[in-house]
Design an enzyme around this catalytic site. Structure first.
Site, short mmCIF file in Angstrom:
data_model
loop_
_atom_site.label_atom_id
_atom_site.label_comp_id
_atom_site.label_asym_id
_atom_site.label_seq_id
_atom_site.Cartn_x
_atom_site.Cartn_y
_atom_site.Cartn_z
N ASP A 156 0.85 -1.20 0.00
CA ASP A 156 0.00 0.00 0.00
C ASP A 156 0.89 1.25 0.00
O ASP A 156 1.86 1.33 0.75
CB ASP A 156 -0.90 0.00 1.25
CG ASP A 156 -2.05 0.98 1.11
OD1 ASP A 156 -3.20 0.54 1.01
OD2 ASP A 156 -1.79 2.21 1.10
N ILE A 157 0.55 2.19 -0.84
CA ILE A 157 1.37 3.40 -1.00
C ILE A 157 1.25 4.34 0.21
O ILE A 157 2.16 5.12 0.50
CB ILE A 157 0.98 4.12 -2.33
CG1 ILE A 157 2.12 4.93 -2.89
CG2 ILE A 157 -0.27 4.97 -2.17
CD1 ILE A 157 1.90 5.40 -4.33
N GLN A 166 -14.50 2.62 1.04
CA GLN A 166 -13.69 2.19 -0.12
C GLN A 166 -13.36 3.40 -0.98
O GLN A 166 -14.24 4.19 -1.34
CB GLN A 166 -14.48 1.15 -0.94
CG GLN A 166 -13.69 0.62 -2.14
CD GLN A 166 -14.46 -0.45 -2.93
OE1 GLN A 166 -15.64 -0.71 -2.67
NE2 GLN A 166 -13.80 -1.04 -3.90
N HIS A 173 -10.36 -5.29 -3.25
CA HIS A 173 -9.04 -5.59 -2.70
C HIS A 173 -9.14 -5.92 -1.22
O HIS A 173 -10.07 -5.49 -0.54
CB HIS A 173 -8.07 -4.42 -2.91
CG HIS A 173 -8.61 -3.11 -2.48
ND1 HIS A 173 -9.46 -2.36 -3.26
CD2 HIS A 173 -8.45 -2.41 -1.33
CE1 HIS A 173 -9.79 -1.25 -2.62
NE2 HIS A 173 -9.19 -1.25 -1.43
N PHE A 174 -8.16 -6.68 -0.77
CA PHE A 174 -8.06 -7.09 0.63
C PHE A 174 -6.83 -6.43 1.22
O PHE A 174 -5.73 -6.54 0.67
CB PHE A 174 -7.93 -8.61 0.74
CG PHE A 174 -9.15 -9.35 0.24
CD1 PHE A 174 -10.14 -9.77 1.11
CD2 PHE A 174 -9.31 -9.62 -1.12
CE1 PHE A 174 -11.27 -10.44 0.65
CE2 PHE A 174 -10.43 -10.28 -1.59
CZ PHE A 174 -11.42 -10.69 -0.70
N HIS A 175 -7.01 -5.74 2.36
CA HIS A 175 -5.89 -5.13 3.06
C HIS A 175 -5.35 -6.14 4.08
O HIS A 175 -6.14 -6.73 4.84
CB HIS A 175 -6.36 -3.93 3.88
CG HIS A 175 -6.92 -2.79 3.10
ND1 HIS A 175 -6.23 -1.62 2.87
CD2 HIS A 175 -8.13 -2.60 2.52
CE1 HIS A 175 -6.99 -0.77 2.21
NE2 HIS A 175 -8.16 -1.34 1.97
P1 5GP Z 1 -9.80 1.38 0.00
O1 5GP Z 1 -10.05 2.72 0.58
O2 5GP Z 1 -10.36 1.35 -1.39
O3 5GP Z 1 -10.26 0.22 0.85
O4 5GP Z 1 -8.24 1.19 -0.07
C1 5GP Z 1 -7.46 1.68 -1.10
C2 5GP Z 1 -6.03 1.58 -0.65
O5 5GP Z 1 -5.20 1.79 -1.77
C3 5GP Z 1 -5.64 2.65 0.38
O6 5GP Z 1 -5.13 2.02 1.55
C4 5GP Z 1 -4.59 3.48 -0.32
O7 5GP Z 1 -3.56 3.88 0.54
C5 5GP Z 1 -4.10 2.57 -1.41
N1 5GP Z 1 -3.70 3.23 -2.65
C6 5GP Z 1 -4.31 4.29 -3.25
N2 5GP Z 1 -3.67 4.60 -4.40
C7 5GP Z 1 -2.63 3.73 -4.51
C8 5GP Z 1 -1.61 3.57 -5.50
O8 5GP Z 1 -1.52 4.27 -6.49
N3 5GP Z 1 -0.73 2.57 -5.27
C9 5GP Z 1 -0.78 1.76 -4.17
N4 5GP Z 1 0.16 0.83 -4.06
N5 5GP Z 1 -1.73 1.89 -3.23
C10 5GP Z 1 -2.65 2.87 -3.40
#
Ligand code: 5GP
Length: 137
Positions: A33-34, A96, A102-104
């Site tokens: 995660d970035i 989200q 996706h799974f964290h």
């Molecule tokens: P969500 O909020 O959809 O559950 O999680 C999205 C995740 O993707 C977040 O934890 C965020 O930090 C990560 N993320 C967002 N943009 C990027 C990216 O360009 N590259 C990577 N590796 N992670 C990202």
């Protein structure tokens, strides 16, 4: 749900955008995660286009969770962690932010889990963690 094939993760799957990957096969990719919520925060995503877990075919969900487990086991070995939070947000109302399922995997305690996608991580440090996880797979 309507799938936007220009979302960030779709572009990572097509290698149009870079990512620090720890695992990839024909169905799944796992990368760091970035904006990590804890050191070692890793994302596991099926390659099939689906916005949320609710849209994902059961077979793809079943395969992805096997890889989630495999990555979590590697993280446990590589990072000397005590526990890992598995987080899956389906829908903007749940928090989200990227519309590809996706799974964290977050090596922390649920009690210490702060807001997510907030602070950019040190990408050089993250690369070192990724190498450790890869080596433990
Ligand atoms: P969500 O909020 O959809 O559950 O999680 C999205 C995740 O993707 C977040 O934890 C965020 O930090 C990560 N993320 C967002 N943009 C990027 C990216 O360009 N590259 C990577 N590796 N992670 C990202």
């Amino acid at each position: 749900m309507l799938y936007d094939d220009q979302n960030i993760f779709a572009r990572i799957i097509r290698n149009e955008l870079p990512a620090i990957k720890v695992y990839e096969d024909d169905q799944v990719v796992a990368f760091m995660d970035i904006m990590p919520q804890a050191e070692g925060h890793t994302l596991v995503i099926p390659k099939t286009p689906a916005v949320t877990l609710l849209d994902l075919a059961p077979e793809a969900a079943a395969y992805t969770i096997q890889i989630v487990q495999k990555i979590a086991q590697a993280m446990e070995k590589a990072l000397d962690i005590k526990g890992v939070v598995l987080m899956q947000l389906s829908g903007a109302a749940a928090g989200q932010t990227v519309p590809h399922v996706h799974f964290h995997l977050i090596p922390t305690s649920v009690h210490e889990l702060g807001k997510h996608a907030l602070h950019m991580g040190d990408q050089e440090k993250i690369k070192v963690l990724a190498e450790k996880i890869k080596a433990a797979l």
